[in-house]
Design an enzyme around this catalytic site. Sequence first.
Site, PDB file in Angstrom:
ATOM      1  N   VAL A  66     -23.840  12.756 -26.197  1.00  0.00           N
ATOM      2  CA  VAL A  66     -23.600  13.242 -27.557  1.00  0.00           C
ATOM      3  C   VAL A  66     -24.140  12.302 -28.622  1.00  0.00           C
ATOM      4  CG1 VAL A  66     -21.588  14.616 -26.924  1.00  0.00           C
ATOM      5  CG2 VAL A  66     -21.280  12.212 -27.621  1.00  0.00           C
ATOM      6  N   ASN A  92     -14.349  15.862 -28.216  1.00  0.00           N
ATOM      7  CA  ASN A  92     -13.439  15.090 -27.377  1.00  0.00           C
ATOM      8  C   ASN A  92     -14.110  13.891 -26.718  1.00  0.00           C
ATOM      9  OD1 ASN A  92     -11.014  14.723 -25.445  1.00  0.00           O
ATOM     10  ND2 ASN A  92     -12.732  15.094 -24.053  1.00  0.00           N
ATOM     11  N   SER A 145      -7.011   9.300 -32.763  1.00  0.00           N
ATOM     12  CA  SER A 145      -6.082   8.547 -31.927  1.00  0.00           C
ATOM     13  C   SER A 145      -5.007   7.969 -32.818  1.00  0.00           C
ATOM     14  CB  SER A 145      -6.819   7.405 -31.213  1.00  0.00           C
ATOM     15  OG  SER A 145      -5.913   6.460 -30.677  1.00  0.00           O
ATOM     16  N   TYR A 158     -12.419   0.062 -30.978  1.00  0.00           N
ATOM     17  CA  TYR A 158     -11.925   1.415 -30.700  1.00  0.00           C
ATOM     18  C   TYR A 158     -11.173   1.984 -31.896  1.00  0.00           C
ATOM     19  CZ  TYR A 158      -9.337   5.230 -28.509  1.00  0.00           C
ATOM     20  OH  TYR A 158      -8.796   6.461 -28.216  1.00  0.00           O
ATOM     21  N   LYS A 162     -11.897   5.435 -34.309  1.00  0.00           N
ATOM     22  CA  LYS A 162     -10.967   6.557 -34.487  1.00  0.00           C
ATOM     23  C   LYS A 162     -10.554   6.715 -35.952  1.00  0.00           C
ATOM     24  CE  LYS A 162     -11.155   7.955 -30.326  1.00  0.00           C
ATOM     25  NZ  LYS A 162     -11.821   9.254 -30.030  1.00  0.00           N
ATOM     26  N   ILE A 191      -1.843   8.833 -23.344  1.00  0.00           N
ATOM     27  CA  ILE A 191      -1.946  10.050 -22.535  1.00  0.00           C
ATOM     28  C   ILE A 191      -2.354   9.670 -21.116  1.00  0.00           C
ATOM     29  CG2 ILE A 191      -2.999  12.320 -22.346  1.00  0.00           C
ATOM     30  CD1 ILE A 191      -1.319  11.934 -24.887  1.00  0.00           C
TER      31      ILE A 191
END
Length: 250
Positions: A66, A92, A145, A158, A162, A191
Amino acid sequence: MIMGRLSGKTALITGAARGIGRAIALRFAAEGADLLLCDLNLESLRQVAAEAESNGVKTFVRKTDVAVREQVQQVVDEGIAELGMIHTVVNNAGVFFNAPFEQTTDEQYDRIMAINVKGVFLVSQIVIRHWLRHQVKGTIVNLASIGAAVAFVDSAAYCTTKGAVATMTRCIALEYGPRGIRANSMAPGIIDTPMLPSQEDNERWANTTIPLRRLGQPRDVADVALFLASDESRYITGEMIFVDGGWMLN
């Protein structure tokens, strides 16, 4: 074709080969959506597509990075030619790593920004261009997130990505709301997916800290994605919904 909440719709889902992406793909298929699925793991992607097709829907799969515009353009154009116009995009695809801020390398930073941020930008932009050309009132659902709202040790890169996704989502919602295009994001907590390190430690932590006393499951996120993709959320745009078992209450 089954009659469901997404019957007659086509959804593009990135990172659909496992974890949350897989759960969203199968949830959407159960509600009647045809699926345009992309991931770097083509073998697993085909397995997801086969399982989705048991619901009587059509699928189109492509191995796609992507972060590469040419690949995204190709999968979108070919997918539309095969399945018809895309109605919903679920961004996603994402990567994660832990590293102290001072030890994060240029290569790590560039890759996580490319997948987690540029990938969302490219997929959304290319699909929006189709929507504007054909006057489609589409819906974008982005995976942010809990890290978009709070800071974590060893996760600066990270969390930065997000936070960028959450802000990009709001900008898309504001800019294209007058054209009937909606954009929302989800902010999952911890998750239970293959991306999750130290599962046993995380389960122990969740059982004592998360108000709902468990780790999140991919289906928990998939159900929220379904709501945001469906007409049930038709008056919601620019929001970030936490799917965290109440973690943010702490």
